[in-house]
Design an enzyme around this catalytic site. Structure first.
Site, mmCIF file in Angstrom:
data_model
loop_
_atom_site.group_PDB
_atom_site.id
_atom_site.type_symbol
_atom_site.label_atom_id
_atom_site.label_comp_id
_atom_site.label_asym_id
_atom_site.label_seq_id
_atom_site.Cartn_x
_atom_site.Cartn_y
_atom_site.Cartn_z
ATOM 1 N N SER B 24 -29.971 -23.080 -7.903
ATOM 2 C CA SER B 24 -29.031 -24.037 -7.324
ATOM 3 C C SER B 24 -27.746 -24.034 -8.140
ATOM 4 O O SER B 24 -27.722 -23.544 -9.268
ATOM 5 C CB SER B 24 -29.624 -25.439 -7.341
ATOM 6 O OG SER B 24 -30.920 -25.405 -6.818
ATOM 7 N N GLY B 459 -17.179 -16.449 38.000
ATOM 8 C CA GLY B 459 -16.040 -17.366 37.918
ATOM 9 C C GLY B 459 -16.532 -18.798 37.827
ATOM 10 O O GLY B 459 -17.735 -19.072 37.959
ATOM 11 N N LYS B 465 -16.388 -18.347 44.805
ATOM 12 C CA LYS B 465 -17.316 -17.219 44.812
ATOM 13 C C LYS B 465 -18.182 -17.187 46.075
ATOM 14 O O LYS B 465 -18.277 -16.161 46.759
ATOM 15 C CB LYS B 465 -18.263 -17.277 43.593
ATOM 16 C CG LYS B 465 -17.599 -17.132 42.257
ATOM 17 C CD LYS B 465 -18.611 -17.149 41.120
ATOM 18 C CE LYS B 465 -19.425 -18.446 41.051
ATOM 19 N NZ LYS B 465 -18.649 -19.661 40.776
ATOM 20 N N SER B 533 -22.182 -17.066 35.813
ATOM 21 C CA SER B 533 -22.431 -16.101 34.723
ATOM 22 C C SER B 533 -21.325 -16.138 33.676
ATOM 23 O O SER B 533 -20.523 -15.221 33.585
ATOM 24 C CB SER B 533 -22.614 -14.691 35.282
ATOM 25 O OG SER B 533 -21.611 -14.341 36.208
HETATM 26 N N1 LIG Z 1 -27.111 -27.232 -22.416
HETATM 27 C C1 LIG Z 1 -27.123 -26.160 -21.641
HETATM 28 N N2 LIG Z 1 -26.168 -26.037 -20.688
HETATM 29 C C2 LIG Z 1 -26.185 -24.943 -19.905
HETATM 30 C C3 LIG Z 1 -27.154 -23.933 -20.055
HETATM 31 N N3 LIG Z 1 -26.919 -22.974 -19.140
HETATM 32 C C4 LIG Z 1 -25.811 -23.380 -18.455
HETATM 33 N N4 LIG Z 1 -25.377 -24.560 -18.914
HETATM 34 C C5 LIG Z 1 -24.214 -25.330 -18.417
HETATM 35 O O1 LIG Z 1 -24.477 -25.707 -17.067
HETATM 36 C C6 LIG Z 1 -23.269 -25.698 -16.312
HETATM 37 C C7 LIG Z 1 -23.425 -24.835 -15.078
HETATM 38 O O2 LIG Z 1 -23.577 -23.480 -15.437
HETATM 39 P P1 LIG Z 1 -23.177 -22.275 -14.479
HETATM 40 O O3 LIG Z 1 -23.575 -21.039 -15.207
HETATM 41 O O4 LIG Z 1 -21.772 -22.380 -14.029
HETATM 42 O O5 LIG Z 1 -24.156 -22.525 -13.276
HETATM 43 P P2 LIG Z 1 -24.328 -21.747 -11.878
HETATM 44 O O6 LIG Z 1 -23.669 -22.617 -10.877
HETATM 45 O O7 LIG Z 1 -25.801 -21.673 -11.689
HETATM 46 O O8 LIG Z 1 -23.704 -20.416 -12.030
HETATM 47 C C8 LIG Z 1 -22.188 -25.187 -17.228
HETATM 48 O O9 LIG Z 1 -21.469 -26.298 -17.721
HETATM 49 C C9 LIG Z 1 -22.957 -24.492 -18.341
HETATM 50 O O10 LIG Z 1 -22.251 -24.465 -19.537
HETATM 51 C C10 LIG Z 1 -28.159 -24.105 -21.084
HETATM 52 O O11 LIG Z 1 -29.051 -23.279 -21.282
HETATM 53 N N5 LIG Z 1 -28.101 -25.240 -21.823
#
Ligand SMILES: Nc1nc2c(ncn2[C@@H]2O[C@H](COP(=O)(O)OP(=O)(O)O)[C@@H](O)[C@H]2O)c(=O)[nH]1
Lengths: 311, 624
Positions: B24, B459, B465, B533
């Protein structure tokens, strides 16, 4: 092997991943030959084009290529490129179309006075569209790879171009399995990238394994260069105006990509063979496109050019 | 996936793994990929410099580098901070080369995920340790399993935010495992991670002493791509007939399954024609054997008729050949899938017209429940029966992705409207034989001393028609021609009384009428059809059905305002009062013909003139 090629590593069994990339590219080329009326292969003389041409010969062996090659000549290519191009076409007995935008020539467009952006627009993008329209080509192969640049990473293998050859990144057709949708309507055309999934490294490994001739400019040699915005520009002929205080010096340089000589930066290197290039690639900390002055303008430069019809 | 290099007999010295990432929004997918590339030292200096520049401009991570910008390549994506499309990344470690399909977590996720998953061996499914498994996570797993992915990695990310708690990890994993168990035989591996700080990505973390499994990169380097359950039977879709000179006739393609050697028997699937392989021709010289994934050219011992689209197969284990089959279909077009409508189906190197004859059910991808439905919208998945205009050879998708997958192409926009995976054949095409009849269309028509034809009047309601059709029939009758008139309203009282006015029912309405018109033309009649049609696709379908009988599309054209003013049956008034739904011209579209044989504007002309124009056209085309 051509007399123009530098010595390459002795033949060795091709790694499995190269064989897979090769088979994928061959499959793509056959699909184009079977499904389009009038395809053409863009031939830019660089290493990617050399590999693409080699793959095409494999794809249709023992037959001849079922399409011509097209080179867009901006009149500012390195002299060695043009010599290599003509020698290659002659050696392989291939139909080669060379197109130059004559209107651009008449308007006096050139990379030095007009700047890289306008020169590229008129002498490359516009010229390409002219040539495709003039010959009525409905599909054109290009040697671009997804690892080259970020917007390329999102482009399809079969990339639909709308009216006036425009690319619309948001309405790309989904591309599943190896099932390519090749249907066109109206004025649409297709750009096809058989090397999409290759990396720079794969290209060099393949050049080595297959002993494919490439332009000698890729190999280090003493060449007359001047330094401009941190890049080494080769003084390939007397059209390059020297700035005050500039004197060409001989340096051992080579090119990672080839284009118009005033716009293509060389790197200092001692790599004089494919094996040495591969060794250098292993250690490099800079990407391939660093030498291209046309992309550096802005970060989204490539995507904009592509939307306008650039390859 | 490919067997060890059959052609050279050498084992592969460096392998390739294709995987996709899903999760997500904000689970940390981009961060994880950026981390992988960074830790494998694959981000180069000038790329890092550009990334730092862009992080300052668009980034969301303060001073730290925003790795997601490395992946979002399109200008809109960077500015709007969204991922629009699948991006492909390439990297290699000394052990293996990788292709990563990075698919967006939101917007059109089904379509993009399916695209990414179609070529992948493994799926990396991310979850945020704080949130655990979400509905979205399950959807991703379902799509991956539908597309035939046999390896799932559950990457439990952001472990730093839950104190690297073993119980939290176990809880998430056991919840997901019980769900995934219902998805078939995919292998599942779970790894606790922190993409941000790099724990268990490429380096084993000291903060998860309780986790004894491999790091992410170790797992990716060692996992065995799709297991090869023994050798599969030989399959070779003919892509290109190579005929450089009269002395050479080769069949080019890529081996989709199994392997082949000179002397081996092969069968042209569906036709029963059999022969042997003479030679495996390549640029690099003839091969002793070609295996899965090899692009080669085969020459055969006998001169038999083979064309692009044919499938060469092992005669001991040939594929099924049917013109009706059941398949999972993922819909991708904004135009909904309509049963009965004609699409182009591409399977291997073969393209044939096809229709979805029945939507058995739609699949709710969260619950896997089967829901009854009349059509599929964009990003929906359904289980359908399909019928093709000619038999196709296939293997079930589960047995072979290359010979079991197809795409559906919209015949007007040419967009890729859907993708499908064949489950099973519905009947062998050979079981229902065409009864060879001695008397045909030509003989029947000859007795009537006329040329049969289909006149198709289309039409808006009230365009004129029925009036014109009636006049034309009277004129033809007066000249001694044998005719039949099919009228929209009349047919709906009988043959089509079970159909309403939804798009799906309208399509079926026209399909049935088309079949009836075809039969009547075969009986030697001039068939006049008067139907609103509204869709081009169906009018073209009838044209194809009728072929080789001459087909005249006649556009009876009156402006909507004029039709509303005429309103001969009082229908527009009812529709406007809300008593009729899906009324063409009002709340249901009419697609005007693009190139009709005849275009009649009835605002200016009397019905009599229009009828005469039709007669004139028939005379000119030598029908009468
Ligand atoms: N604390 C922490 N933050 C993370 C980690 N991985 C990603 N984030 C943070 O979660 C947010 C979303 O990450 P992103 O890579 O853009 O998520 P994406 O939408 O799945 O690509 C960013 O602010 C990241 O820095 C993690 O392992 N630990």
């Amino acid at each position: 092997m051509s007399a123009m090629a530098e010595p390459v590593a002795p033949p060795r069994p091709r790694p499995a991943h190269l064989r897979r990339l090769e088979a994928e590219a061959i499959g793509i080329m056959r699909e184009v030959a079977a499904e389009f009326r009038h395809p053409v292969m863009l031939y830019s003389i660089g290493k990617d084009s050399s590999v693409m041409l080699h793959l095409a010969r494999k794809a249709f062996f023992p037959g001849r290529l079922p399409f011509p090659l097209l080179h867009i000549d901006t009149l500012w290519k390195f002299r060695e490129m043009i010599a290599f191009r003509d020698a290659t076409a002659q050696r392989l007995g291939i139909e080669l179309i060379v197109h130059t935008n004559q209107e651009g020539v008449q308007r006096g467009i050139n990379p030095i006075a007009s700047g890289s952006a306008l020169h590229t627009q008129v002498m490359k993008t516009e010229a390409l569209k002219q040539a495709l329209d003039r010959h009525g080509f409905d599909a054109a192969f290009g040697g671009a790879r997804r690892d080259e640049e970020k917007s390329r990473a999102k482009e399809r293998v079969f990339s639909l171009r709308g009216d006036n050859h425009r690319w619309n990144p948001k309405s790309q057709r989904p591309e599943l399995w190896r099932l390519y949708n090749t249907r066109l309507s109206g004025r649409e055309t297709m750009r096809v990238f058989p090397l999409s999934n290759w990396t720079e490294r794969d290209v060099w490994e393949y050049v080595a394994a297959e002993e494919i001739p490439v332009v000698p400019l890729y190999f280090a040699a003493l060449r007359p260069v001047v330094e401009r915005s941190g890049a080494w520009i080769m003084v390939d002929d007397d059209r390059l105006p020297l700035r005050p205080g500039e004197t060409p010096e001989l340096r051992r340089v080579r090119f990672r990509t080839l284009g118009c000589y005033p716009l293509t930066g060389a790197i200092e290197s001692a790599a004089a063979s494919v094996a040495e290039i591969l060794a250098e690639l292993r250690d490099t900390r800079r990407s391939e496109r660093q030498g291209r002055l046309i992309d550096g303008d802005e970060d989204a430069a490539m995507e904009r050019k592509k939307r306008e019809g650039y390859f | 996936m490919a067997a060890p290099c059959a052609a050279t007999g050498k084992k592969r010295d460096r392998d390739l793994l294709r995987f996709l990432t899903c999760g997500s929004v904000d689970d940390g997918k981009s961060t994880l990929i950026g981390r992988l590339l960074h830790d494998c030292a694959l981000i180069l200096d000038d790329q890092l410099a550009a990334l730092e520049r862009e992080s300052r401009r668009f980034g969301t991570t303060g001073d730290a580098i925003d790795f997601s910008l490395l992946l979002d390549g399109l200008e809109d994506e960077r500015q709007q901070r969204i991922t629009i499309d699948v991006a492909y990344r390439f990297f290699a470690t000394p052990a293996r080369a990788f292709v990563v399909a990075d698919t967006p977590g939101h917007e059109q996720y089904t379509r993009n995920m399916a695209t990414g998953a179609s070529t992948c061996d493994l799926a990396l499914i991310l979850v945020d340790a704080r949130n655990g498994v979400l509905a979205q996570t399950k959807r991703h797993a379902v799509i991956c399993s539908l597309l035939g992915i046999r390896h799932l990695v559950l990457a439990v990310n952001k472990m730093d935010l839950v104190g690297f708690d073993e119980h939290r990890f176990d809880e998430i994993v056991s919840g997901f495992s019980s769900f995934a168990a219902g998805l078939g035989d995919a292998a599942l591996h779970a790894i606790p991670l922190s993409a941000l700080s790099g724990d268990n990505v490429t380096l084993r973390s000291a903060r998860t002493p309780w986790y004894r499994g491999p790091t992410l990169i170790e797992h990716l380097e060692t996992v065995e791509p799709a297991p090869i359950d023994g050798e599969r039977p030989f399959r070779f879709p003919v892509q290109w007939v190579n005929r450089p000179n009269p002395g050479f006739r080769g069949f080019s393609g890529t081996v989709a399954a199994g392997s082949i050697a000179p002397g081996d028997p092969v069968l042209v699937a569906g036709s029963g024609r059999a022969t042997r392989v003479k030679e495996i021709v390549t640029f690099d010289g003839p091969l002793a054997r070609a295996g899965e994934g090899d692009a080669v050219t085969l020459t055969l011992a006998d001169e038999i008729d083979i064309a692009r689209g044919d499938l060469l197969a092992d005669p001991r284990d040939p594929p099924e050949c049917v013109d009706q089959f059941a398949a999972q279909v993922i819909w991708m077009s904004e135009q909904p899938l309509v049963p009965g409508r004609s699409y182009l189906l591409k399977i291997g190197a073969r393209t044939v017209p096809a229709t979805i004859t029945a939507l058995k059910h739609r699949i709710d991808i969260e619950t896997m429940a089967h829901l009854a439905d009349k059509s599929l919208g964009a990003n929906e998945i359904g289980f359908c029966n399909l019928s093709t205009a000619a038999p196709i050879a296939f293997d079930p998708y589960q047995a072979n992705r290359d010979t079991g997958a197809f795409i559906l192409i919209d015949r007007f926009t040419n967009e890729t409207a859907g993708a499908g995976m064949i489950a099973f054949g519905l009947r062998r095409a050979s079981n229902i034989h065409w009864q060879a009849l001695t008397i045909g269309r030509v003989e029947r028509a000859a007795l009537k001393e006329q040329v049969p034809a289909v006149l198709w009047l289309t039409g808006l309601s009230g365009a004129g028609k029925s009036t014109i059709a009636d006049l034309v029939e009277r004129k033809l009758l007066a000249r001694g021609h044998h005719t039949m008139l099919l009228d929209g309203d009349n047919v709906r009282h009988g043959l089509n009384r079970d159909l309403g006015f939804t798009d799906a029912d309208r399509v079926e309405n026209i399909r049935r009428v088309g079949e009836v018109a075809k039969l009547m033309a075969e009986a030697g009649l001039i068939v006049i059809c008067s139907f609103i049609s509204p869709f081009r696709a169906e009018r073209d379908m009838v044209r194809e059905l009728a072929a080789p009988t001459p087909f005249f599309e006649i556009f009876v054209d009156a402006p909507l305002d004029e039709c509303i003013r005429r309103d001969p049956k009082g229908l527009y008034a009812k529709a406007k009062a809300g008593r009729i739904e899906h009324f063409t011209g009002l709340d249901s579209p009419y697609e005007a013909p693009e190139a009709p044989e005849l275009h009649l504007t009835t605002l200016a002309a009397a019905p009599e003139d229009s009828a005469e124009a039709i007669i004139a056209t028939l005379r000119q085309r030598r029908i009468i």
